[in-house]
Design a protein around this motif. Structure first.
Motif, mmCIF file in Angstrom:
data_model
loop_
_atom_site.group_PDB
_atom_site.id
_atom_site.type_symbol
_atom_site.label_atom_id
_atom_site.label_comp_id
_atom_site.label_asym_id
_atom_site.label_seq_id
_atom_site.Cartn_x
_atom_site.Cartn_y
_atom_site.Cartn_z
ATOM 1 N N ARG A 1 79.179 18.410 -99.494
ATOM 2 C CA ARG A 1 78.407 19.554 -99.993
ATOM 3 C C ARG A 1 76.993 19.484 -99.427
ATOM 4 N NH1 ARG A 1 79.382 20.728 -105.980
ATOM 5 N NH2 ARG A 1 81.310 21.374 -104.929
ATOM 6 N N ILE A 2 76.586 20.562 -98.769
ATOM 7 C CA ILE A 2 75.263 20.630 -98.165
ATOM 8 C C ILE A 2 74.506 21.812 -98.758
ATOM 9 C CG2 ILE A 2 73.954 20.800 -96.011
ATOM 10 C CD1 ILE A 2 76.370 19.704 -94.533
ATOM 11 N N ARG A 3 73.275 21.538 -99.153
ATOM 12 C CA ARG A 3 72.398 22.580 -99.700
ATOM 13 C C ARG A 3 71.206 22.721 -98.761
ATOM 14 N NH1 ARG A 3 70.093 20.631 -103.717
ATOM 15 N NH2 ARG A 3 70.950 18.527 -103.825
ATOM 16 N N GLY A 4 71.502 23.206 -97.559
ATOM 17 C CA GLY A 4 70.466 23.322 -96.551
ATOM 18 C C GLY A 4 69.927 24.728 -96.428
ATOM 19 N N GLU A 5 69.064 24.896 -95.462
ATOM 20 C CA GLU A 5 68.529 26.222 -95.180
ATOM 21 C C GLU A 5 69.494 27.036 -94.325
ATOM 22 O OE1 GLU A 5 63.770 25.599 -95.093
ATOM 23 O OE2 GLU A 5 64.858 24.540 -93.531
ATOM 24 N N TYR A 6 70.354 26.344 -93.571
ATOM 25 C CA TYR A 6 71.308 27.018 -92.686
ATOM 26 C C TYR A 6 72.746 26.613 -92.996
ATOM 27 C CZ TYR A 6 67.035 28.093 -90.200
ATOM 28 O OH TYR A 6 65.781 28.541 -89.885
ATOM 29 N N ALA A 7 72.958 25.367 -93.355
ATOM 30 C CA ALA A 7 74.291 24.895 -93.756
ATOM 31 C C ALA A 7 74.346 24.870 -95.274
ATOM 32 C CB ALA A 7 74.558 23.500 -93.189
ATOM 33 N N ARG A 8 75.209 25.713 -95.847
ATOM 34 C CA ARG A 8 75.314 25.800 -97.301
ATOM 35 C C ARG A 8 76.782 25.882 -97.680
ATOM 36 N NH1 ARG A 8 70.553 26.439 -99.683
ATOM 37 N NH2 ARG A 8 71.563 26.909 -101.665
ATOM 38 N N GLY A 9 77.204 24.959 -98.545
ATOM 39 C CA GLY A 9 78.583 24.970 -98.996
ATOM 40 C C GLY A 9 79.239 23.609 -98.818
ATOM 41 N N ASP A 10 80.564 23.602 -98.961
ATOM 42 C CA ASP A 10 81.357 22.377 -98.815
ATOM 43 C C ASP A 10 82.014 22.374 -97.444
ATOM 44 O OD1 ASP A 10 80.622 21.771 -101.368
ATOM 45 O OD2 ASP A 10 82.517 22.359 -102.285
ATOM 46 N N PHE A 11 81.818 21.298 -96.688
ATOM 47 C CA PHE A 11 82.292 21.218 -95.310
ATOM 48 C C PHE A 11 83.299 20.080 -95.150
ATOM 49 C CE2 PHE A 11 78.218 23.290 -95.163
ATOM 50 C CZ PHE A 11 78.370 24.279 -94.198
ATOM 51 N N ILE A 12 84.323 20.351 -94.355
ATOM 52 C CA ILE A 12 85.246 19.324 -93.878
ATOM 53 C C ILE A 12 84.856 19.057 -92.424
ATOM 54 C CG2 ILE A 12 87.632 18.679 -93.453
ATOM 55 C CD1 ILE A 12 87.007 19.044 -96.396
ATOM 56 N N VAL A 13 84.486 17.817 -92.115
ATOM 57 C CA VAL A 13 83.837 17.491 -90.842
ATOM 58 C C VAL A 13 84.816 16.810 -89.890
ATOM 59 C CG1 VAL A 13 81.926 16.250 -89.756
ATOM 60 C CG2 VAL A 13 81.636 17.246 -92.045
ATOM 61 N N PRO A 14 85.046 17.378 -88.704
ATOM 62 C CA PRO A 14 85.940 16.740 -87.726
ATOM 63 C C PRO A 14 85.217 15.617 -86.985
ATOM 64 C CG PRO A 14 85.085 18.793 -86.826
ATOM 65 C CD PRO A 14 84.544 18.682 -88.228
ATOM 66 N N LEU A 15 85.864 14.464 -86.885
ATOM 67 C CA LEU A 15 85.291 13.297 -86.216
ATOM 68 C C LEU A 15 86.305 12.757 -85.210
ATOM 69 C CD1 LEU A 15 83.800 11.490 -89.360
ATOM 70 C CD2 LEU A 15 82.549 12.884 -87.695
ATOM 71 N N ALA A 16 85.929 12.715 -83.942
ATOM 72 C CA ALA A 16 86.807 12.210 -82.886
ATOM 73 C C ALA A 16 86.424 10.761 -82.600
ATOM 74 C CB ALA A 16 86.670 13.057 -81.623
ATOM 75 N N THR A 17 87.346 9.849 -82.838
ATOM 76 C CA THR A 17 87.022 8.430 -82.711
ATOM 77 C C THR A 17 88.276 7.605 -82.474
ATOM 78 O OG1 THR A 17 85.947 6.555 -83.819
ATOM 79 C CG2 THR A 17 87.222 8.055 -85.200
ATOM 80 N N THR A 18 88.088 6.414 -81.952
ATOM 81 C CA THR A 18 89.177 5.438 -81.848
ATOM 82 C C THR A 18 88.901 4.241 -82.742
ATOM 83 O OG1 THR A 18 88.115 4.399 -79.924
ATOM 84 C CG2 THR A 18 89.762 6.113 -79.489
ATOM 85 N N GLU A 19 87.864 4.330 -83.586
ATOM 86 C CA GLU A 19 87.512 3.219 -84.479
ATOM 87 C C GLU A 19 88.131 3.430 -85.853
ATOM 88 O OE1 GLU A 19 83.710 1.040 -86.643
ATOM 89 O OE2 GLU A 19 83.326 2.523 -85.075
ATOM 90 N N GLY A 20 89.153 2.643 -86.146
ATOM 91 C CA GLY A 20 89.765 2.715 -87.462
ATOM 92 C C GLY A 20 88.756 2.392 -88.549
ATOM 93 N N ALA A 21 88.889 3.019 -89.699
ATOM 94 C CA ALA A 21 88.042 2.877 -90.885
ATOM 95 C C ALA A 21 86.812 3.769 -90.828
ATOM 96 C CB ALA A 21 87.620 1.423 -91.135
ATOM 97 N N LEU A 22 86.479 4.317 -89.663
ATOM 98 C CA LEU A 22 85.264 5.124 -89.571
ATOM 99 C C LEU A 22 85.401 6.412 -90.379
ATOM 100 C CD1 LEU A 22 82.950 5.667 -86.594
ATOM 101 C CD2 LEU A 22 83.830 7.683 -87.735
ATOM 102 N N VAL A 23 86.481 7.153 -90.176
ATOM 103 C CA VAL A 23 86.647 8.426 -90.890
ATOM 104 C C VAL A 23 86.741 8.178 -92.392
ATOM 105 C CG1 VAL A 23 88.151 10.425 -91.214
ATOM 106 C CG2 VAL A 23 87.687 9.578 -88.909
ATOM 107 N N ALA A 24 87.451 7.129 -92.771
ATOM 108 C CA ALA A 24 87.576 6.815 -94.196
ATOM 109 C C ALA A 24 86.217 6.492 -94.809
ATOM 110 C CB ALA A 24 88.535 5.641 -94.384
ATOM 111 N N SER A 25 85.395 5.742 -94.086
ATOM 112 C CA SER A 25 84.081 5.378 -94.597
ATOM 113 C C SER A 25 83.191 6.611 -94.757
ATOM 114 C CB SER A 25 83.417 4.368 -93.662
ATOM 115 O OG SER A 25 82.126 4.036 -94.116
ATOM 116 N N TYR A 26 83.152 7.468 -93.744
ATOM 117 C CA TYR A 26 82.330 8.668 -93.843
ATOM 118 C C TYR A 26 82.834 9.583 -94.951
ATOM 119 C CZ TYR A 26 79.234 7.758 -89.958
ATOM 120 O OH TYR A 26 78.252 7.223 -89.170
ATOM 121 N N SER A 27 84.145 9.660 -95.099
ATOM 122 C CA SER A 27 84.700 10.510 -96.145
ATOM 123 C C SER A 27 84.314 9.991 -97.526
ATOM 124 C CB SER A 27 86.226 10.569 -96.005
ATOM 125 O OG SER A 27 86.753 11.714 -96.625
ATOM 126 N N ARG A 28 84.295 8.656 -97.678
ATOM 127 C CA ARG A 28 83.894 8.064 -98.952
ATOM 128 C C ARG A 28 82.440 8.411 -99.273
ATOM 129 N NH1 ARG A 28 83.269 1.825 -100.927
ATOM 130 N NH2 ARG A 28 81.772 1.711 -99.213
#
Length: 392
Positions: free
Chosen positions: A67-94
């Motif tokens: 959830r972002i309460r910015g001046e330009y980004a407002r609302g709930d976002f699902i963020v795409p992350l391109a990576t080969t590092e396991g645990a990274l997406v899980a950590s950011y999601s947490r």
């Protein structure tokens, strides 16, 4: 000596990609079947790559909601992350889930500028000094010449720095929704040609004297901004942090002091944990120039342990370089990821900048809590090790 096949008339075709792959297979024995698996016409990559042979397929995961309460980004976002590092997406999601539960992240773009830094050479220091005064007197004319090369670039200022007989100029532009390196190079080149022709000494110059520090971290960019300076901030209630991460805010603040001291000792680019992780993954997913992570990952963390026991946390990215138009943002996969965020096209760069900063804050919260709580290594052991499946 091997020769890479090229077609001077139309090199971005599947036939030419096939010819190059065949040459490489014959030369090395390497199979390029997976590389060949592009999901788009090679013509779409014209202007993005030369000698096209296929694609590097990086796994994309999604983190959130954030959830972002910015001046330009407002609302709930699902963020795409391109990576080969396991645990990274899980950590950011947490981290994103915790920030959302705490009411979200406030964001603001506070400065914008993109630079090109030519250097002019003179016979003496006095001549270089006088040239600086000449430049200041003719800013309006230089601005007119520079802006005559672009629809979107606007020259805001010309910083000046002298070493011996060298006068370094730092042209500062705003660049709309483009990252702007090429735009500012073209505009600055036109301005420098005008300067060299108009100034009585007709000085020689180099278009980049490296004071713009393109594609590398520098303290001057941390101070003066390159790209966008963006702040993301949130307050974490003590009870929410304990429930979600098993960490008390007092412990978090105590270890924050230790890690900040370690950063000073190391002379690192920032006092955060791992801004480059989230930015690199988001850059690859959305078609940003991945080399700009070198500048963009610089981050400044500021925290307070509030009288209530809650925890204020902010991250400032002083040199975030992103775009929502041009470059790789129009490639099919990258465009789709930008569209997931509602960030493709004109008028969306500040929104994407706020999403980047909020994503970095989520990663900082999650990693710091994992290190303090003691599950940093165990999480990577469980999620980040690409082991073959065990046999029954």
């Amino acid at each position: 000596m091997p020769h890479i096949p090229r077609d001077p008339d139309d090199d971005h075709t599947e036939a030419m990609a096939r010819r190059r792959r065949a040459m490489l297979t014959e030369l090395t024995g390497a199979s390029l079947d997976a590389v060949a698996g592009a999901a788009f016409d090679p013509a779409a990559a014209r202007g993005n790559v030369e000698n096209f042979i296929g694609v590097a397929q990086v796994p994309i995961g999604v983190a959130g909601p954030l959830r972002i309460r910015g001046e330009y980004a407002r609302g709930d976002f699902i963020v795409p992350l391109a990576t080969t590092e396991g645990a990274l997406v899980a950590s950011y999601s947490r981290g994103m889930r915790l920030l959302t539960e705490c009411g979200g992240v406030s964001t603001a773009v506070v400065e914008e500028s993109m630079q090109r830094g030519p250097v002019f050479s003179f016979a003496s220091a006095a001549q270089a000094r006088d040239f600086g005064a000449w430049i200041r007197q003719r800013f309006t004319e230089i601005k007119r010449v520079a802006e005559g090369t672009t629809r979107h670039g606007r020259l805001q200022d010309i910083g000046q720095f002298q070493v011996g007989p060298l006068r370094y100029l730092r042209f500062d532009f705003t660049t709309g929704d483009a990252a702007g390196q090429n735009m500012t190079s073209r505009a600055t080149a036109a301005a420098c040609e005008w300067i060299a022709a108009t100034h009585p000494a007709h000085p020689v110059y180099l278009l980049s004297g490296n004071i713009d520090t393109d594609k590398k971290h520098s303290h001057i960019n941390t101070l003066l901004t390159r790209g966008r300076r963006v702040v993301a901030e949130a307050v974490l209630p003590r009870t929410a942090l304990l429930d979600a991460m098993g960490v008390d805010t007092a412990d978090l603040f105590r270890w924050r002091q230790a890690s900040a001291t370690g950063t000073l000792l190391a002379g690192a680019a920032g006092n955060g944990a791992h801004a480059a992780n989230g930015l690199a993954a988001l850059f690859i997913a959305t078609g940003q120039d991945a080399a700009n992570v070198a500048e963009s990952h610089a981050s400044l963390t500021y925290t307070q342990l509030l009288d209530t026991g809650d925890y204020y946390w902010s991250v400032t990215l002083p040199s975030l370089i992103i775009a929502t138009r041009g470059g790789g943002t129009g490639l099919p996969t990258q465009r789709e990821c930008l569209e997931l965020l509602g960030c493709h096209g004109s008028g969306k760069a500040r929104k994407l900048a706020e999403i980047c900063a909020a994503t970095v804050l989520a990663g900082e919260v999650s990693l710091a809590a994992a290190v303090i709580h003691g599950d940093w290594v165990s999480a990577h052991e469980r999620l980040g090790r690409n082991r073959p499946a065990a046999r029954p």
